[in-house]
Design a protein around this motif. Structure first.
Motif, PDB file in Angstrom:
ATOM      1  N   UNK A   1      11.846  -0.674  -1.614  1.00  0.00           N
ATOM      2  CA  UNK A   1      10.635  -0.221  -0.966  1.00  0.00           C
ATOM      3  C   UNK A   1       9.452  -0.400  -1.914  1.00  0.00           C
ATOM      4  N   UNK A   2       8.337  -0.766  -1.367  1.00  0.00           N
ATOM      5  CA  UNK A   2       7.110  -0.988  -2.120  1.00  0.00           C
ATOM      6  C   UNK A   2       6.647   0.283  -2.810  1.00  0.00           C
ATOM      7  N   UNK A   3       5.842   0.092  -3.852  1.00  0.00           N
ATOM      8  CA  UNK A   3       5.202   1.240  -4.496  1.00  0.00           C
ATOM      9  C   UNK A   3       4.258   1.943  -3.534  1.00  0.00           C
ATOM     10  N   UNK A   4       3.557   1.197  -2.691  1.00  0.00           N
ATOM     11  CA  UNK A   4       2.551   1.773  -1.813  1.00  0.00           C
ATOM     12  C   UNK A   4       3.161   2.127  -0.457  1.00  0.00           C
ATOM     13  N   UNK A  96      -1.712  10.821   2.409  1.00  0.00           N
ATOM     14  CA  UNK A  96      -0.892   9.604   2.329  1.00  0.00           C
ATOM     15  C   UNK A  96      -1.348   8.726   1.170  1.00  0.00           C
ATOM     16  N   UNK A  97      -2.654   8.648   0.959  1.00  0.00           N
ATOM     17  CA  UNK A  97      -3.169   7.859  -0.154  1.00  0.00           C
ATOM     18  C   UNK A  97      -2.838   8.530  -1.489  1.00  0.00           C
ATOM     19  N   UNK A  98      -3.024   9.824  -1.559  1.00  0.00           N
ATOM     20  CA  UNK A  98      -2.732  10.568  -2.790  1.00  0.00           C
ATOM     21  C   UNK A  98      -1.262  10.414  -3.184  1.00  0.00           C
ATOM     22  N   UNK A  99      -0.382  10.420  -2.209  1.00  0.00           N
ATOM     23  CA  UNK A  99       1.062  10.374  -2.456  1.00  0.00           C
ATOM     24  C   UNK A  99       1.648   8.976  -2.240  1.00  0.00           C
ATOM     25  N   UNK A 100       0.817   7.953  -2.337  1.00  0.00           N
ATOM     26  CA  UNK A 100       1.217   6.581  -1.976  1.00  0.00           C
ATOM     27  C   UNK A 100       2.220   5.940  -2.923  1.00  0.00           C
TER      28      UNK A 100
END
Length: 190
Positions: A1-4, A96-100
Motif C-alpha cells: 500500500x502507498x504511503x499516501x 485524512x490529510x493529517x493521517x495520510x
C-alpha cells in the motif's frame, strides 16, 4: 500500500449522511486537536494496544530518516485509552490529510468512562503500509526517536507530549513509559 492513504480513506462511506461522528485518538490526537470539534471526552477501545511501530516520513521524520509514531496493534484483552472527539464529516478532509502516511479509517466501538459506548472511527496504520517499521525494543525505538526530526518538529517532542497527555488522563501505558525512560536517559547523556 502507498504511503499516501488520502484517496483510500475518502472512499470510506460507512458514516455518510451522519451529522456527526466520534473519532478516537490514541497518539497526537490526544494532545494536538488542530480541528474543530463538538465535544471531547476521554475514551477507550478494546482489543488494541498502542505501539511505536509506524514510521513518520512527513511529520516527525523524513524519507531518509523516518521518525516513529504510534499505531495500534491487535491484542486480545487489551484496552487502549485515549481521547474521543465528536466531529462533523467535513473534518475528515483535514484528518485524512493529517493521517495520510499509511493510516486507514476503521470503524470501531468507542467506550466512554461512564460505561456508554458508540460506534465511531479510528485511524490505524497496519503492517501492510509502506511506512510501517514494525516491532523493535523500546531502547532501539527511543534511540531512533532521539535522532529523528521532521516538518512538525523533533520526534522526541511527540513522544514526550504523548507520555504527558497519558499521565494527565491518569492512564499508564507501559510501552510509552519505557520508551520515554530510555529517551530521557539518552538526552541526559548528550
Amino acid at each position: 500500500m502507498s504511503l499516501n492513504t488520502v484517496a483510500i480513506n475518502q472512499r470510506m462511506d460507512k458514516f455518510d449522511g451522519h451529522a456527526s461522528v466520534w473519532l478516537f485518538g490514541y497518539g497526537s490526537l490526544i494532545f494536538k486537536a488542530d480541528f474543530p470539534f463538538i465535544e471531547r471526552r476521554p475514551a477507550s477501545i478494546a482489543g488494541w494496544t498502542r505501539r511505536f511501530w509506524q514510521g513518520s516520513h512527513d511529520h516527525r521524520g523524513t524519507a531518509s530518516a523516518p521518525g516513529r509514531v504510534v499505531t495500534l496493534a491487535p491484542e486480545p484483552g487489551a484496552v487502549c485509552h485515549g481521547m474521543a472527539y465528536l466531529v462533523t464529516p467535513e473534518e475528515f478532509a483535514h484528518l485524512d490529510y493529517r493521517e495520510k502516511n499509511g493510516y486507514l479509517r476503521l470503524a470501531t466501538d468507542i467506550r466512554f468512562e461512564d460505561g456508554s459506548s458508540v460506534e465511531g472511527l479510528v485511524y490505524i496504520a497496519t503492517h501492510e503500509n509502506a511506512a510501517y517499521l514494525g516491532p523493535a525494543s523500546e531502547r532501539d525505538i527511543a534511540r531512533q526517536i532521539a535522532g529523528a526530526r521532521g516538518p512538525s518538529g523533533p520526534n522526541s517532542k511527540y513522544l514526550l507530549e504523548l507520555a504527558k497527555a497519558l499521565r494527565e488522563l491518569g492512564k499508564f501505558d507501559a510501552h510509552v513509559a519505557e520508551i520515554e525512560k530510555h529517551l530521557l536517559a539518552f538526552q541526559a547523556e548528550a
